[in-house]
Design an enzyme around this catalytic site. Structure first.
Site, mmCIF file in Angstrom:
data_model
loop_
_atom_site.group_PDB
_atom_site.id
_atom_site.type_symbol
_atom_site.label_atom_id
_atom_site.label_comp_id
_atom_site.label_asym_id
_atom_site.label_seq_id
_atom_site.Cartn_x
_atom_site.Cartn_y
_atom_site.Cartn_z
ATOM 1 N N HIS A 813 -10.004 -2.953 6.033
ATOM 2 C CA HIS A 813 -8.872 -2.841 6.957
ATOM 3 C C HIS A 813 -7.643 -2.518 6.124
ATOM 4 O O HIS A 813 -7.065 -3.384 5.483
ATOM 5 C CB HIS A 813 -8.679 -4.153 7.720
ATOM 6 C CG HIS A 813 -7.637 -4.084 8.799
ATOM 7 N ND1 HIS A 813 -6.328 -3.756 8.558
ATOM 8 C CD2 HIS A 813 -7.719 -4.306 10.137
ATOM 9 C CE1 HIS A 813 -5.644 -3.778 9.689
ATOM 10 N NE2 HIS A 813 -6.461 -4.103 10.665
ATOM 11 N N ASN A 814 -7.242 -1.253 6.132
ATOM 12 C CA ASN A 814 -6.118 -0.815 5.310
ATOM 13 C C ASN A 814 -4.788 -1.006 6.036
ATOM 14 O O ASN A 814 -4.742 -1.405 7.193
ATOM 15 C CB ASN A 814 -6.293 0.651 4.915
ATOM 16 C CG ASN A 814 -7.412 0.834 3.901
ATOM 17 O OD1 ASN A 814 -8.282 -0.014 3.769
ATOM 18 N ND2 ASN A 814 -7.385 1.953 3.186
#
Length: 973
Positions: A813-814
């Site tokens: 999850h950037n």
């Protein structure tokens, strides 16, 4: 010749009473020692081998393997157990005689009879698991063992409480009791490591604790050698008529260990049904208080989640400052006199689940929290002068907290009466409401328990400060809310990657609940639990939990749990002895301040001044421990004087007895829940005949749907119907106050029969990413990706055992669009991880970028990681992406979110084939690498049935989930 009658009264033999426990110990120990020696000599490699591994991974035999599987050790053990049974039954009867000897003339022998019955059942159960081995009938063997262990609890507790005055014997008994029950928790843990996770070597450690149970059990009963020194068997000739002559003087005037005729056994025997109902009603109202308190921030969170920042609804957190109104004497006295009615009004917080509008539902819960807080505050203040009543009041609230944990354990970390639950999401709101109404009515109609108790605590509070009491009380309420409103919070704090995960929710939750019970039991030792040494022990445990992962961190958490719960009566009673208005107001403000700081450490990118608290959980813990230090310094038992301790002892002890019995019941309930939740089978992929891997990615918005209801059931249905073998879930870390201290992986993994990697825990300050897999997780690493400016990005890099081969998976999850540097650094790191692996690779992640050539972030991911985009022509993507290498991609689909969140589900189908290259040539250029995939599509009728997506998602779909964007899946040659 002498007549027989002439011998009447002659003592023919004298046998010391100690011969019974001595024979019991010798025969019982011989059964296991001889079986162990003979088994190791004759069948060592066979008895150390199990269904997972053999020698050298497993090198120490278990009790069951030693005594139940092979001739002659099995038979030797059974012969000596048969010899043990005679002394065992006599020992039970002698202890019954010893117990009834201490019952007053007007007392009841009911407890002695109960203890005798329990011990006989326990003896029969022992024969059940010894003579019916797991090889004979596994179920009967296990049932007999469970009955034996359950009967051991009253056996140990009853023996200790009814034993004669002998400090040495009691010291030994308590030591062996602690070692027995203390060994159960690690034993269960290693059994699950062996039986569920199938870790080689785990059964050896399990065997050590299993043998320690045998030793502790035999040693506990051997202590009777000390008690039975006053007993003697006599064989007496009673003459031809057979008439006995009594001799009452021969009976010893023994007293129970407590030194009083009215010991704990008498207290248990004098329990009255009405008092039990009254106590249970107060405990349930305590459960309702904790349910509403924990649901409030969870519901507040819904609004900033959708606003992506401060929404204004956060102000409802401060509804608790109405506790300051307790300073108004007329209001406080009115609430105290009518507390049953006010409890009834507070149930609006439970009833609120019927309110569809999220904002209005939140308002109802805030009202319920305010009313419940006012009622408990007025109750505590009104009981402050009566030692027994005050103790009873705080213990019922504490037991409500433990009950809250047990109920959440049964509902997979959700509370069934929360307003985010309803009949469609697994809730039992109406049942909870009805029970709440009955409890409130019971309070309204009853005579207040202990109301006629004389004043036993002086009103003068020598040495106490309302300011310190308020700071300590507020910090303590935050401690309980943030760390002890779910039994899995401690295990998630100490979480590491596979295999160093620490205890899973089962049995980790049981260990925490048992530690909470132990802490409350110790809470009667006021001087000790409010000492600086005990505070230092608790602080050390918290530090170990915070700085270590896996079993070591969890062990520190258990120490801190015992410490924290032991403070409950001391701190809350100290709070109630102060001027209520200003004290409760400041306590709530301290609690709110810490709760906001607890949120700021992770939500720093979306709140004003967030950078100050960025990733600083250590600041919050230091502040919390400082508050507790001030509180315990202020509440030390030397600071308050008991006027009439003798008069108070009766009601005080009664409260403690009820509390201990309740704790035993709650721990037993937790054991039953954990047993029921144990996996029944090993996870299996959906289509092994095609060696298919169906993998997906889904951002699930913390398991709260668009209408502010729990979404786990609907998520389960979607994952099941899509036949997903591996799925990454983003925004999944729910172990915070604002998410209700929940854990969605428990329900999903157990119901779908999948392995779970929770991902970085709450102390890692991310929004969370979780992986569920039908394939065993061989190892995993939790990454915190470079995030110099924005929110901290997380990733799981796991290696799965897929059809006998290793396949790597990344779930990530950037960061957000606003932080370009963060996204560049994070994507570079993901590329490095993928590029350095030689295994086939699946990428399931959230990378904010548009797809296609020339897009910097997109190319950094695909080219930098040497992976193929699942469909290069799909231009309508923004955050979620699937990529692969070393597997054959056969299908791709995009499925609508169904109102569960605002983000779709993306799913890819892959095959791990023998004739397909699973590794890549590092010398190969990226251009040549890209040419390996042609993206040639085929029609669905050309695809075998087992490789197709379920047809239920065509058209309108099912439960609002349907194929969208393309309105159909893509299939590939």
């Amino acid at each position: 010749m002498a007549l027989v009658a002439d011998k009447k009264g002659l003592v023919l033999a004298r046998i010391p009473g100690t011969s019974v426990p001595l024979a019991h110990t010798i025969f019982g120990a011989s059964a296991f020692i001889l079986a162990f020696i003979i088994g190791c000599y004759g069948h060592y490699y066979k008895i150390v081998k199990n269904g997972v591994a053999g020698y050298p991974d497993e090198w120490f035999p278990s009790v069951s393997a030693t005594t139940g599987d092979w001739y002659p050790e099995r038979n030797i053990c059974q012969i000596f157990i048969a010899l043990t049974s005679g002394p065992r039954l006599v020992l039970c009867y002698l202890w019954y005689l010893l117990t009834i000897r201490n019952v007053p003339a007007d007392g009841s022998k009911g407890f002695a009879k109960f203890l005798l019955t329990n011990d006989i059942i326990r003896t029969i159960a022992c024969g059940g698991w010894v003579y019916i081995t797991s090889s004979d009938d596994h179920d009967i063997h296990d049932i007999a063992m469970i009955v034996y262990l359950l009967c051991t609890i009253p056996h140990v507790a009853g023996t200790i409480k009814t034993a004669p005055q002998n400090p040495k014997a009691q010291q030994y008994r308590k030591m062996f009791a602690y070692t027995f029950f203390g060994a159960l928790i690690p034993m269960v843990y290693f059994f699950i490591q062996h039986n569920v996770h199938r870790i080689p070597g785990a059964y050896t450690y399990y065997a050590f604790f299993e043998w320690s149970l045998i030793i502790s059990d035999l040693a506990f009963d051997a202590v009777c050698l000390i008690d039975f020194e006053t007993f003697e068997f006599r064989v007496v000739d009673i003459g031809m008529g057979g008439k006995r002559e009594g001799n009452s003087s021969a009976l010893n005037d023994l007293k129970t260990y407590g030194g009083s005729e009215k010991g704990v056994g008498a207290a248990i025997g004098s329990i009255k049904p009405f008092e039990v109902i009254s106590f249970a009603a107060d405990v349930y109202l305590g459960f309702v208080f904790w349910s509403m308190l924990t649901s409030l921030p969870l519901m507040i969170w819904y609004f900033p989640l959708w606003h992506m920042g401060i929404s204004g609804y956060e102000a409802f957190l401060f509804c608790n400052v109405t506790a300051g109104l307790l300073g108004l004497n007329f209001l406080r006295r009115g609430i105290e006199r009518s507390k049953g009615f006010v409890h009834l009004l507070s149930l609006i917080g439970v009833l609120s689940y019927k309110i569809a509008d999220p904002a209005h539902r939140l308002m109802a819960v805030a009202a319920g929290v305010s009313l419940s807080l006012l009622t408990w505050g007025a109750t505590f203040f009104g009981q402050r002068h009566q030692n027994g009543r005050a103790e009873r009041g705080v213990l019922t609230l504490a037991l409500g907290l433990v009950l809250h944990n047990v109920v959440k354990q049964a509902w997979w970390a959700n509370n069934p009466i929360w307003p985010i639950m309803n009949e469609n999401t697994g809730g039992q709101n109406m049942v909870g409401l009805v029970l709440g109404v009955l409890a409130a009515v019971q309070v309204m109609l009853r005579k207040e328990p202990g109301a006629d108790e004389p004043q036993t605590i002086e009103s003068h509070k020598k040495g106490e400060s309302w300011l310190l009491a308020a700071i300590g009380g507020g910090g303590y309420l935050f401690c309980l809310h943030s760390m002890f409103t779910d039994s899995t919070t401690i295990s998630r704090w100490s979480l590491g990657g596979y295999p160093n995960t620490g205890p899973q929710p089962v049995p980790g939750g049981l260990m925490v609940i048992a530690a909470m019970a132990m802490g409350l039991t110790l809470s009667s030792k006021r001087r000790w639990v409010t000492s600086l040494i005990w505070w230092a022990v608790g602080t050390a445990g918290l530090a170990v939990l915070h700085f270590n992962e896996g079993d070591v961190g969890f062990a520190g958490g258990i120490v801190f749990t015992v410490y924290a719960l032991s403070l409950f009566p001391a701190l809350f009673r100290s709070l109630s002895r102060q001027p209520p208005g200003r004290t409760f107001l400041l306590a709530m403000l301290v609690y709110n301040f810490l709760a906001l700081a607890h949120v700021w450490v992770v939500a720093y990118a979306f709140v004003p001044g967030g950078e100050v608290m960025r990733e600083r959980t250590d600041y919050v813990l230091i502040a919390m421990q400082t508050c507790l230090l001030l509180g315990i310094f202020n509440s030390n038992s030397s600071a308050w004087t008991v006027i009439s301790e003798v008069k108070a002892r009766s009601s005080f002890n009664a409260a403690r007895v009820y509390a201990k019995l309740s704790l035993i019941g709650l721990v037993l309930a937790s054991i039953g829940i954990c047993y029921n939740r144990l996996p029944k089978s090993t996870p299996q992929p959906h289509h092994p005949e095609h060696k298919l891997i169906t993998a997906g990615i889904w951002t699930i918005h913390f398991a709260i749907d668009n209408d502010m209801y729990n979404s786990e059931l609907r998520m389960r249905d979607a994952i099941r119907d899509l036949e997903l073998d591996v799925i990454g879930l983003l925004e999944s870390d729910l172990q915070r106050i604002i998410m209700g201290n929940r854990d969605l992986t428990q329900f999903l993994a157990e119901d779908l029969n999948m392995y779970a990697d929770y991902g970085p825990g709450p102390t890692k300050h991310t929004w969370g990413c979780t992986m569920l897999s039908k394939f065993p997780i061989k190892r995993s690493t939790h990454h915190l990706l470079p995030s110099p400016k924005g929110e901290l990005a997380c990733a799981i890099h796991a290696t799965l055992d897929v059809y006998g081969k290793e396949v790597d998976v990344i779930v990530s999850h950037n960061g957000q669009e606003e932080d370009l540097l963060d996204r560049q650094l994070q994507t570079t790191e993901l590329g490095r991880i993928m590029r350095e692996s030689d295994n086939p690779f699946l990428f399931l992640g959230y990378v904010v970028t548009t797809p296609g050539k020339g897009q910097e972030i997109y190319e950094m991911l695909m080219d930098g990681g040497h992976v193929h985009d699942i469909e290069v022509s799909d231009w309508d993507r923004w955050c979620q992406y699937l990529a692969f290498r070393g597997v054959k991609r056969t299908g791709y689909a995009r499925i609508s979110h169904g109102g569960i969140t605002d983000t779709e589900i993306q799913v890819g189908k892959y095959q791990l084939l023998e004739d397909h290259p699973t590794s890549w040539d590092r010398s190969q250029s990226i251009e040549d690498f890209k040419k390996e995939e042609t993206y040639a599509q085929i029609s669905e009728h050309q695809v075998p049935e087992g490789l197709r997506f379920p047809s239920m998602f065509y058209g309108e779909g099912v439960r609002k989930h349907r194929f969208h964007v393309f309105d159909r899946p893509y299939y590939y040659a």
